[in-house]
Design a protein around this motif. Structure first.
Motif: not given
Length: 512
Positions: A119-124, A144-145
């Motif tokens: 979930g690195a992208l939604p977290i970023a 990814e982020a």
């Protein structure tokens, strides 16, 4: 001393910021609260070993660690780094003047190394929305982020780098990628190409129509006729994903940790081919902590179900609503999660249990009753949601041995892309409709208007084939796509008659 460090939890395809409060008091004990799961509870052992192996320690004092909001369930090992940094700052082993400007996530190894997270992208995306300056995470997830603009992303290999960054102002190297350049660079030659397929021109035509309008398709034919080979090549003629589609797709794959290490934006449309033993939860998503299923991992791509009647009926029936609504909602007592699932369904099947048509010369024959019983495993409502039904016949030797090069996927894709561009322009005012297969009833009436001769032709087909109202709409959608491939503004009788041909399973005696 009280310290606050920020992490993040992923629910569905969105993130929620988690505040980790660390308080040091008199006494002895390590108390972790805020609904952590077992993986988080075990973090104390990983943190203790990682700190010891890097010259630090968890002191013998009373530590209370609260993960806020406390009524929200937290899961996974990605909070190790956040908890460790919070403990070091609260116990005054390192400085933490600017720690509140960063979201910190990462799983710790016993030597202090960092393992990738999900979930690195939604977290970023959430970190940027809430005004954080940067995001510190494992190096494997940095690209990814870094897709997210306006956020400093620092990929680190070891906890010691994070400690040096906050305590001694040793700078970390930010990961920067050009999102557009990263996206367009990956649009290379496909692994599977239609140029490899000998013969089957009529099936290729069906595949082109399906790709141009985003229509679901089912291929019916005996073993070895090329159903799987053709299906695997469908993504190669689909139009390239837009930047928005690529972000949506990457976000879903990020949630389940399916983005490859050191890969940024996904630019190739996903192709998912689950085995027929799959469960309904694995297909549509769910579980105690809901995760996306295969239909959501196929978002903006292709879901291929090989040997469709071999799937459990309950598994197939749960696809009805996602096929219609292009999203799936999973409800639990405490929360509800919605995952996007706008995919092209490509299915294949043999016409009978033995695998062959009702042919006395076939290696294995089945009676008409056996064939009908086999086909009845697939419900009528599900077949109604599949726009194109086509029979696939074996390729004769003359075609197989022909040295003539078939038309390449690149050439077919040009025509498909041109047809899709017409549809994008047509549905510019609609938020939920991007191509013909997504048209609602009102749009069908507006863009698929017929003259009297075409209406009579369609009326005759409806009566003879006993078609449902949904099948009627499917025929009009497919006819509209055929017209778009010819750059025709109106749907004619020729387009209608070709679309009717692609409803094999609606015809009496299709088994021969």
């Amino acid at each position: 001393m009280l310290t606050k460090v920020y992490g993040s939890a992923v629910f569905g395809v969105d993130a929620t910021t988690i505040t980790i409060e660390v308080n040091v008091d008199k006494g002895v004990g390590y108390h972790l609260v805020g609904l952590p799961d077992n993986a988080i509870k075990e973090s104390s052992y990983r943190i203790a070993a990682a700190l010891q192996n890097n010259g630090y320690k968890i002191p013998g004092k009373k530590l209370i660690l609260n993960m806020s909001p406390a009524d929200l369930r937290k899961e996974g090992s990605a909070y190790d780094l956040s908890l460790a940094i919070g403990i070091l700052i609260a116990t005054e082993q390192i400085k933490g003047d600017e720690v509140d400007k960063y979201v910190i996530m990462g799983e710790l190894s016993l030597d202090g190394g960092l393992q990738p997270i999900k979930g690195a992208l939604p977290i970023a995306i959430k970190a940027r929305e809430e005004g954080f300056k940067g995001f510190i995470l494992p190096a494997q997830n940095a690209k990814e982020a870094a897709i997210v603009d306006g956020l400093e992303v620092y990929g680190v290999e070891n906890i010691s780098e994070v400690i040096q960054f906050f305590d001694k102002d040793v700078p970390l190297e930010a990961t920067v990628i050009d999102t557009r350049a990263e996206f367009y660079k990956s649009l290379e030659h496909p692994e599977f190409d239609f140029a490899d397929v000998k013969g089957q021109e009529s099936i290729k035509r069906c595949m082109e129509i399906a790709a141009a309008g985003g229509h679901n398709i089912i291929l019916i034919g005996p073993p070895g006729s090329g159903k799987t080979m053709l299906s695997k090549r469908l993504p190669s003629i689909l139009p390239p994903m837009s930047l928005r589609e690529a972000l949506e797709t990457t976000k879903i794959h990020s949630v389940v940790g399916r983005v490859k290490d050191n890969q940024g934006l996904m630019s190739e449309r996903p192709f998912r081919s689950p085995h027929h033993t799959i469960s309904d939860v694995a297909l549509v998503g769910g579980g105690a902590y809901p995760q996306p299923g295969e239909i959501s991992l196929s978002h903006n791509g292709v879901l291929f179900l090989d040997e469709l009647p071999e799937f459990k009926r309950s598994v197939l029936e749960v696809m009805r609503q996602p096929l219609e609504d292009r999203e799936v909602t999973i409800s639990r007592a405490r929360f509800t999660v919605t995952y996007p699932s706008s995919f092209m369904l490509v299915a294949s099947m043999n016409p009978s249990p033995g695998g062959y048509f009702n042919d006395p010369d076939a290696p294995v024959t089945s009676s008409p009753a056996e064939m009908q019983r086999y086909l009845s495993k697939i419900s009528g409502p599900l077949l109604d949601r599949i726009d194109i039904h086509i029979e696939v016949t074996p390729v004769p030797f003359e075609k197989l041995s022909d040295e003539t090069k078939a038309e390449s996927s690149a050439d077919i894709r040009k025509r498909v892309t041109a047809a899709r561009e017409l549809q994008v322009d047509r549905f510019r005012e609609s938020e939920k409709t991007n191509y013909n297969a997504q048209m609602n009833v009102k749009q069908i009436r507006k863009y698929c208007a017929l003259d009297d001769a075409s209406k009579d032709l369609l009326k005759t087909a409806m009566e003879r084939l006993n078609l449902s109202a949904r099948a009627y709409d499917r025929i009009l959608k497919v006819a509209r796509t055929i017209a778009d491939l010819e750059a025709s503004k109106v749907v004619t009788g020729t387009h209608i008659s070709e679309a009717i041909q692609y409803r094999s399973l609606d015809r009496d005696g299709w088994l021969g």
